[in-house]
Design a protein around this motif. Sequence first.
Motif, PDB file in Angstrom:
ATOM      1  N   LYS A   1       0.858  -1.188   0.000  1.00 58.81           N
ATOM      2  CA  LYS A   1       0.000   0.000   0.000  1.00 58.81           C
ATOM      3  C   LYS A   1       0.895   1.238   0.000  1.00 58.81           C
ATOM      4  O   LYS A   1       1.639   1.481   0.951  1.00 58.81           O
ATOM      5  CB  LYS A   1      -0.908  -0.013   1.226  1.00 58.81           C
ATOM      6  CG  LYS A   1      -1.897  -1.159   1.243  1.00 58.81           C
ATOM      7  CD  LYS A   1      -2.675  -1.209   2.550  1.00 58.81           C
ATOM      8  CE  LYS A   1      -3.610  -0.036   2.701  1.00 58.81           C
ATOM      9  NZ  LYS A   1      -4.475  -0.184   3.911  1.00 58.81           N
ATOM     10  N   VAL A   2       0.815   2.019  -1.076  1.00 58.87           N
ATOM     11  CA  VAL A   2       1.689   3.174  -1.257  1.00 58.87           C
ATOM     12  C   VAL A   2       0.850   4.436  -1.421  1.00 58.87           C
ATOM     13  O   VAL A   2      -0.055   4.494  -2.263  1.00 58.87           O
ATOM     14  CB  VAL A   2       2.601   2.998  -2.488  1.00 58.87           C
ATOM     15  CG1 VAL A   2       3.414   4.260  -2.739  1.00 58.87           C
ATOM     16  CG2 VAL A   2       3.532   1.808  -2.285  1.00 58.87           C
ATOM     17  N   GLY A   3       1.167   5.446  -0.627  1.00 56.76           N
ATOM     18  CA  GLY A   3       0.537   6.751  -0.786  1.00 56.76           C
ATOM     19  C   GLY A   3       1.384   7.638  -1.678  1.00 56.76           C
ATOM     20  O   GLY A   3       2.610   7.633  -1.582  1.00 56.76           O
ATOM     21  N   ILE A   4       0.715   8.385  -2.544  1.00 59.93           N
ATOM     22  CA  ILE A   4       1.392   9.368  -3.396  1.00 59.93           C
ATOM     23  C   ILE A   4       0.993  10.746  -2.901  1.00 59.93           C
ATOM     24  O   ILE A   4      -0.192  11.084  -2.838  1.00 59.93           O
ATOM     25  CB  ILE A   4       0.983   9.206  -4.873  1.00 59.93           C
ATOM     26  CG1 ILE A   4       1.194   7.772  -5.355  1.00 59.93           C
ATOM     27  CG2 ILE A   4       1.770  10.195  -5.744  1.00 59.93           C
ATOM     28  CD1 ILE A   4       2.603   7.291  -5.338  1.00 59.93           C
ATOM     29  N   MET A   5       1.982  11.537  -2.535  1.00 58.05           N
ATOM     30  CA  MET A   5       1.751  12.902  -2.049  1.00 58.05           C
ATOM     31  C   MET A   5       2.242  13.856  -3.130  1.00 58.05           C
ATOM     32  O   MET A   5       3.439  14.142  -3.234  1.00 58.05           O
ATOM     33  CB  MET A   5       2.507  13.117  -0.742  1.00 58.05           C
ATOM     34  CG  MET A   5       2.261  14.452  -0.065  1.00 58.05           C
ATOM     35  SD  MET A   5       0.724  14.455   0.852  1.00 58.05           S
ATOM     36  CE  MET A   5       0.784  16.112   1.557  1.00 58.05           C
ATOM     37  N   GLY A   6       1.337  14.300  -3.984  1.00 58.73           N
ATOM     38  CA  GLY A   6       1.711  15.202  -5.056  1.00 58.73           C
ATOM     39  C   GLY A   6       1.564  16.658  -4.635  1.00 58.73           C
ATOM     40  O   GLY A   6       0.868  16.973  -3.673  1.00 58.73           O
ATOM     41  N   GLY A   7       2.222  17.535  -5.356  1.00 58.50           N
ATOM     42  CA  GLY A   7       2.097  18.958  -5.050  1.00 58.50           C
ATOM     43  C   GLY A   7       3.254  19.750  -5.604  1.00 58.50           C
ATOM     44  O   GLY A   7       4.259  19.200  -6.050  1.00 58.50           O
ATOM     45  N   THR A   8       3.101  21.056  -5.566  1.00 52.27           N
ATOM     46  CA  THR A   8       4.174  21.927  -6.016  1.00 52.27           C
ATOM     47  C   THR A   8       5.297  21.982  -4.979  1.00 52.27           C
ATOM     48  O   THR A   8       6.466  22.085  -5.331  1.00 52.27           O
ATOM     49  CB  THR A   8       3.635  23.350  -6.274  1.00 52.27           C
ATOM     50  OG1 THR A   8       2.418  23.279  -7.022  1.00 52.27           O
ATOM     51  CG2 THR A   8       4.641  24.164  -7.070  1.00 52.27           C
ATOM     52  N   PHE A   9       4.924  21.935  -3.693  1.00 52.58           N
ATOM     53  CA  PHE A   9       5.906  21.993  -2.587  1.00 52.58           C
ATOM     54  C   PHE A   9       6.813  23.210  -2.762  1.00 52.58           C
ATOM     55  O   PHE A   9       8.036  23.099  -2.853  1.00 52.58           O
ATOM     56  CB  PHE A   9       6.722  20.704  -2.510  1.00 52.58           C
ATOM     57  CG  PHE A   9       5.879  19.465  -2.346  1.00 52.58           C
ATOM     58  CD1 PHE A   9       4.960  19.378  -1.314  1.00 52.58           C
ATOM     59  CD2 PHE A   9       5.998  18.404  -3.222  1.00 52.58           C
ATOM     60  CE1 PHE A   9       4.163  18.242  -1.162  1.00 52.58           C
ATOM     61  CE2 PHE A   9       5.212  17.268  -3.075  1.00 52.58           C
ATOM     62  CZ  PHE A   9       4.297  17.179  -2.039  1.00 52.58           C
TER      63      PHE A   9
END
Length: 200
Positions: free
Chosen positions: A2-10
């Motif tokens: 189970k992998v979470g993807i944390m996308g964003g400009t950051f």
Amino acid sequence: MKVGIMGGTFDPLHIGHMMAAEAARDTYGLQEVWFMPSHIPPHKHEAGVSGEDRLAMVQEAVKNHEAFCTLDWEVVRGGVSYTYETIRRLQEEYPHFDLYFIIGADMVQYLPKWNEIEELVQRLTFIGVGRPGTPLDLDALPDFIAKKVLLADMPLVDISSTMLRERAAAGKSIRYMVPEAVFNYVQRSGLYGIQPRSTD
């Protein structure tokens, strides 16, 4: 896995991003969370600093967390970053991974406008994390989206990257609002109008 993807400009990554990732990981038993800085997100203007600097800040911030890592695909690819293109590629490379995309409450309400949202909800589950002043109202979403959105609670921290850029440009401190490693990188590199200085 189970992998979470944390996308964003950051732009820059701040403690709210880190808390959201940890809340999603803890609530739903994610084994890893991959932070994925975008090059140019479709819903925003071009970032204030380069993709390479934003990627480096994320790498510095997550390097000591046993379950956090960085995915550089969108920065390396360049151009406008569309989530569905990256998710399609991820599933080609990791077909047995169970993917979760971590987003803030403001983005939950925006999901119906995402490119290829019909395809995305078939490929992954979204985890919406609460933010100050933005309730997570799944009833306002079409059913085909709402049933693929989970909710995670976290302490509400009223910090945004926009606010941090404005504070830095005004000569105000952003220390403790970003991870210490990010603060040190910003200072070393002289980003956001902060005068470069050694952190030795």
